[in-house]
Design a protein around this motif. Structure first.
Motif, mmCIF file in Angstrom:
data_model
loop_
_atom_site.group_PDB
_atom_site.id
_atom_site.type_symbol
_atom_site.label_atom_id
_atom_site.label_comp_id
_atom_site.label_asym_id
_atom_site.label_seq_id
_atom_site.Cartn_x
_atom_site.Cartn_y
_atom_site.Cartn_z
ATOM 1 N N LEU A 249 1.554 23.013 17.917
ATOM 2 C CA LEU A 249 3.430 23.105 17.888
ATOM 3 C C LEU A 249 3.725 21.005 17.310
ATOM 4 O O LEU A 249 4.547 21.477 16.115
ATOM 5 C CB LEU A 249 3.746 22.750 18.806
ATOM 6 N N SER A 250 3.053 20.220 17.864
ATOM 7 C CA SER A 250 3.139 18.766 17.913
ATOM 8 C C SER A 250 2.629 18.785 15.785
ATOM 9 O O SER A 250 3.191 18.115 14.991
ATOM 10 C CB SER A 250 2.210 18.500 18.533
ATOM 11 N N LEU A 251 1.932 19.373 15.663
ATOM 12 C CA LEU A 251 1.075 19.332 14.530
ATOM 13 C C LEU A 251 2.362 20.523 13.123
ATOM 14 O O LEU A 251 2.676 19.972 12.512
ATOM 15 C CB LEU A 251 0.501 20.240 13.745
ATOM 16 N N LEU A 252 3.110 21.677 13.842
ATOM 17 C CA LEU A 252 3.647 21.869 13.334
ATOM 18 C C LEU A 252 5.221 21.711 13.134
ATOM 19 O O LEU A 252 5.293 21.909 11.846
ATOM 20 C CB LEU A 252 3.949 23.636 13.232
ATOM 21 N N PHE A 253 6.195 21.016 13.821
ATOM 22 C CA PHE A 253 7.419 20.351 13.580
ATOM 23 C C PHE A 253 7.036 18.611 12.823
ATOM 24 O O PHE A 253 7.614 18.469 12.230
ATOM 25 C CB PHE A 253 6.808 19.691 15.327
ATOM 26 N N SER A 254 5.407 18.052 13.099
ATOM 27 C CA SER A 254 5.316 16.821 11.785
ATOM 28 C C SER A 254 5.303 17.054 10.004
ATOM 29 O O SER A 254 6.221 17.253 9.687
ATOM 30 C CB SER A 254 4.174 16.160 12.163
ATOM 31 N N ALA A 255 5.114 18.391 10.281
ATOM 32 C CA ALA A 255 4.948 19.149 8.994
ATOM 33 C C ALA A 255 5.875 19.270 8.746
ATOM 34 O O ALA A 255 6.536 18.842 7.341
ATOM 35 C CB ALA A 255 3.804 20.145 8.394
ATOM 36 N N LEU A 256 6.940 20.152 9.287
ATOM 37 C CA LEU A 256 7.613 20.490 9.157
ATOM 38 C C LEU A 256 8.949 18.631 8.636
ATOM 39 O O LEU A 256 9.807 18.914 7.584
ATOM 40 C CB LEU A 256 9.002 21.181 9.912
ATOM 41 N N PHE A 257 9.064 17.871 9.979
ATOM 42 C CA PHE A 257 9.747 17.189 9.451
ATOM 43 C C PHE A 257 9.239 16.071 7.944
ATOM 44 O O PHE A 257 9.669 15.380 7.526
ATOM 45 C CB PHE A 257 9.580 15.891 10.701
ATOM 46 N N ILE A 258 7.970 16.368 7.862
ATOM 47 C CA ILE A 258 7.493 15.436 6.642
ATOM 48 C C ILE A 258 8.032 15.852 5.464
ATOM 49 O O ILE A 258 8.147 15.391 4.190
ATOM 50 C CB ILE A 258 6.111 15.566 6.711
ATOM 51 N N LEU A 259 7.705 17.519 5.326
ATOM 52 C CA LEU A 259 8.133 18.403 4.500
ATOM 53 C C LEU A 259 10.118 18.111 4.008
ATOM 54 O O LEU A 259 10.853 17.800 2.765
ATOM 55 C CB LEU A 259 8.375 19.969 4.189
ATOM 56 N N PHE A 260 10.845 18.216 4.904
ATOM 57 C CA PHE A 260 11.744 18.002 4.607
ATOM 58 C C PHE A 260 12.771 16.713 4.720
ATOM 59 O O PHE A 260 14.135 16.450 4.024
ATOM 60 C CB PHE A 260 13.562 18.307 5.935
ATOM 61 N N GLY A 261 11.391 15.360 5.490
ATOM 62 C CA GLY A 261 12.105 14.087 4.380
ATOM 63 C C GLY A 261 11.620 14.054 2.904
ATOM 64 O O GLY A 261 11.987 12.960 2.702
ATOM 65 N N THR A 262 10.507 14.651 2.365
ATOM 66 C CA THR A 262 10.389 14.291 1.677
ATOM 67 C C THR A 262 11.656 14.769 0.040
ATOM 68 O O THR A 262 12.061 14.509 -0.833
ATOM 69 C CB THR A 262 9.215 15.441 0.756
#
Length: 773
Positions: free
Chosen positions: A532-545
């Motif tokens: 879950l931590s990896l998933l939320f980190s990926a989503l955060f990076i994606l939306f931040g980009t």
């Protein structure tokens, strides 16, 4: 009664110390309580060599070896050793400590209380002894059970003391374990109190836990513990395409596929509508050698098949077919098929009469290396081509092989176009064999590819004259082994039946998705947190980009338009920058390989306390081989120096041989343990060995030197050395034969490094890192 209870409570602390338990690690290793870690390590090494099950054939050797490993695990850990010295246990029992538990029993013994009055059936001393033969320890699981899971599935139970639920499932477990073991499945029991490391490795956070193991993959059982569910669970572990349903419509096509898959085909005729689990387990164990089909004789549409082979529909019948599909090569019939009967039947019929050499493993099994003059094995090889043009020569060779079957002879054939290196080494591209078939008699001399052989002087056409010539040579060979006068070195055979890379990638992706799906619905939240931590980190990076890109685009639109020349120059500059970045990402950051010596000074920082995810790749060398081995090592690992998680070192064999010997004891298949220190102890050559050491997880991977041409084979020309890889190496490397031989030890090290980074190498776990004295 209140006064009596008060008196008992006052006397309880004054009771004598607990009597020593049945397991005393000091007594097992034969050392005293004041012994140093060095003495304990020497005692363990001596006993491990003596009692290792691969070396000691005593029936109790395995149990003794388990006790020795457990004793060393306790005494090599200062915390566990202190707990044992203080309380008599290693701090791994659950509930009450063994110290309190033994005081409780002494209290009962002193006042003549019957222990059954308290009715504690979950006590460790009352555990069912039927589980003892299935108990697993960590090294046994890693080195034996996991490799064996590629031949049969395992059902494993994780249990512990003071576990009420474990008691409830015990009758069902006992019944199912006996039934599945008789069918060919593996059974294992892990006691979480004594094997906490293994329980954690398996992912069991509670007891009881049931899981399955197949092909090294773990699957958890989540249903009610009843006989039908457990049996179905083990059956579901098996692949679904092991056994094909055969009827009158497809049996000819099924039996004719022996040319395609190069395997004998097995048919089981039975009156059960579903394939028996025994037959599925057998098909899984022999899937590399045989293809299996099942005929339900009670089904309409199998009458022609039963009549064709004269089947008794009331008795299970197993037939094996090889090159001729009109008649079986062997038949077994029994009212009740037992595992031992099936194993004996199939083990004698694993190969075709004239099998095609499609990979190196098959070549090694059919043509083993000679061990003595009495165990000579000769292979008669037909080197031919594909198509109708060569069919007549092959049929004549097959007829000759069927008529001359002997234990010391194996008849095989090979397609020249698919194995060109093998064919060229034997026929040496002579003109008389070009476009025609040839017969060669050979004997393997060692595992490095050296063979002795003799080829028939003329091409093989299958005529009577050819048969007489070959028969005469085989008769001479029985009395004159020197008939095989020619020698050569052949390369490993290509794996013709290996699946394509895309197919392997597709199946790996499916397995990964299946694991994630299973974890999503069956794992607890503690196990799911990393995902879950990896998933939320990926989503955060994606939306931040996306947000940053949106603001960047809006600011660009406000800028004034630039001229066409500026845009062209900018595009060119961007292309140059991107190209340089892309090229720089493929080469190491350094222009040289930084290799440091592993000594007792930097041992702790470079290995014992190495950061998680980092590995130290260590080259073993001696003073006499230092320069050429380091040069070759640098060339092989240079492309991997860009990874910040890899460190490169070398270890002097002259200084730290004992440390290396200790590590290699845990890699039995790679470096077997001698029974004792013999006179050749210091002569064993470990130069060229490479160990990838993971200090945090306490395991290592092993690369053994490549030994080609060790008995007269050519080693090729001396490799040119790129001085830019080593700023310190200014002189021209030696090109002497000795230098070439030493450098050849690290041949294919770069391929091993690629497998290391992929994580596909075998890992050898150790209890603790030894001191580098």
């Amino acid at each position: 009664p209140a006064l009596l209870l008060l008196l008992l409570l006052l006397l309880l602390p004054a009771l004598p110390a607990a009597a020593p338990g049945d397991f005393d690690p000091y007594r097992v290793l034969g050392v005293g309580r004041s012994s140093s870690q060095a003495d304990i390590k020497k005692a363990y090494k001596r006993l491990a060599r003596e009692w290792h099950p691969d070396k000691n054939k005593d029936p109790g050797a395995e149990d003794k070896f388990i006790q020795i490993s457990k004793a060393y695990e306790i005494l090599s850990n200062e915390e566990k050793r202190a707990n044992f010295d203080r309380y008599g246990d290693a701090g791994e029992s659950q509930g009450f400590s063994q110290h309190q538990h033994r005081q409780f029993h002494r209290f009962h013994d002193g006042f003549y209380f019957d222990e059954s009055f308290f009715h504690f059936p979950f006590n460790s001393e009352r555990r069912d002894t039927s589980d003892e033969k299935y108990l697993l320890h960590f090294s046994h699981y890693i080195n034996e059970i996991v490799p064996d899971s590629f031949k049969k599935p395992y059902l494993i139970k994780i249990t512990s003391d003071w576990c009420f639920s474990c008691i409830h499932i015990e009758p069902v477990w006992k019944e199912v374990a006996q039934e599945l073991e008789a069918l060919g499945a593996g059974i294992g029991v892990v006691h979480a109190g004594y094997e906490r490391r293994l329980a954690h490795h398996l992912g069991a956070h509670s007891t009881p836990t049931l899981l399955g193991l197949i092909n090294g993959k773990i699957t958890f059982f989540h249903n009610a513990v009843v006989r039908e569910n457990l049996r179905q669970f083990v059956e579901n572990l098996l692949p679904g395409n092991l056994v094909e349903k055969i009827t009158d419509k497809n049996y000819i096509h099924f039996l004719s596929d022996w040319r395609k898959d190069n395997k004998p085909h097995v048919l089981l005729f039975d009156h059960m509508p579903v394939v028996p689990l025994l037959y599925k387990l057998t098909a899984f164990a022999y899937r590399d050698y045989l293809t299996f089909g099942y005929v339900y004789v009670g089904l309409r549409g199998t009458e022609e098949l039963s009549s064709q082979y004269n089947i008794n529909v009331y008795t299970p019948t197993m037939m094996i077919f090889k090159e001729h599909i009109d008649r079986p090569a062997d038949v077994v019939q029994a009212r009740e098929m037992k595992k031992q009967l099936i194993d004996d039947f199939l083990s004698q019929n694993k190969f075709l009469m004239v099998a095609r050499l499609t990979n190196q493993r098959l070549f090694q099994e059919l043509c083993p290396v000679k061990k003595s003059h009495r165990q000579r094995k000769h292979c008669v090889v037909l080197l031919t081509g594909e198509g109708e043009k060569f069919a007549e020569a092959y049929e004549a060779f097959l007829t000759f092989a069927v008529a001359n079957t002997k234990d010391t002879l194996k008849f095989v054939h090979i397609y020249n176009e698919r194995q060109p290196e093998f064919a060229d080494a034997l026929l040496m591209d002579e003109e008389k064999y070009r476009g025609r078939s040839a017969v060669v008699i050979l004997e393997r001399r060692n595992n490095a590819g050296k063979i002795a052989y003799k080829a028939l002087e003329e091409a093989w056409q299958g005529s009577k004259e050819d048969n007489f010539i070959l028969l005469d040579l085989l008769d001479q060979l029985r009395t004159d082994p020197g008939l095989l006068s020619s020698e050569t070195v052949v390369a490993d055979l290509n794996d013709e039946l290996a699946p394509m890379f895309l197919i392997r990638w597709f199946y790996s992706t499916l397995d990964y998705i299946s694991d994630c799906w299973d974890s999503l619905f069956h794992s607890n939240w503690r196990e799911m947190m990393p995902l879950l931590s990896l998933l939320f980190s990926a989503l955060f990076i994606l939306f931040g980009t996306v947000i940053v890109q949106a603001f960047s685009d809006s600011s660009d639109t406000r800028d004034s338009p630039r001229s066409e020349k500026e845009e062209t120059a900018t595009k060119t500059e961007k292309n140059d920058v991107s190209f340089s970045k892309e090229s720089n990402s493929r080469i190491p950051k350094k222009g040289f390989v930084e290799v440091t010596e592993l000594t007792d000074i930097n041992y702790t920082s470079n290995l014992v306390r190495l950061r998680p995810g980092h590995m130290n790749v260590v080259l073993i060398l001696s003073n006499s081989t230092k320069t050429p081995l380091l040069q070759k090592f640098a060339l092989e690992v240079y492309t991997f120096t860009g990874s910040s998680s890899l460190h490169f070192s070398f270890l002097s064999l002259d200084k730290h041989r004992e440390w290396l010997e200790y590590l290699l004891e845990f890699a039995q298949d790679a470096a077997p343990i001698p029974n004792q220190y013999d006179k050749h102890f210091l002569e064993r050559d470990y130069t060229g060995y490479v160990l990838a050491l993971n200090g945090h997880k306490k395991y290592f991977c092993l690369f053994k030197p490549h030994r080609s041409g060790d008995e007269g084979g050519t080693l090729g020309s001396c490799e040119d050395y790129d001085a830019s890889l080593h700023a310190e190496a200014r002189g021209k490397p030696s090109c002497s034969p000795g230098s070439r031989s030493i450098k050849n030890k690290l041949h294919k090290l770069s391929f091993w490094m690629e497998r290391l980074l992929e994580g596909s190498l075998q890992r050898f776990y150790i209890p603790s890192w030894p001191a580098l004295d």
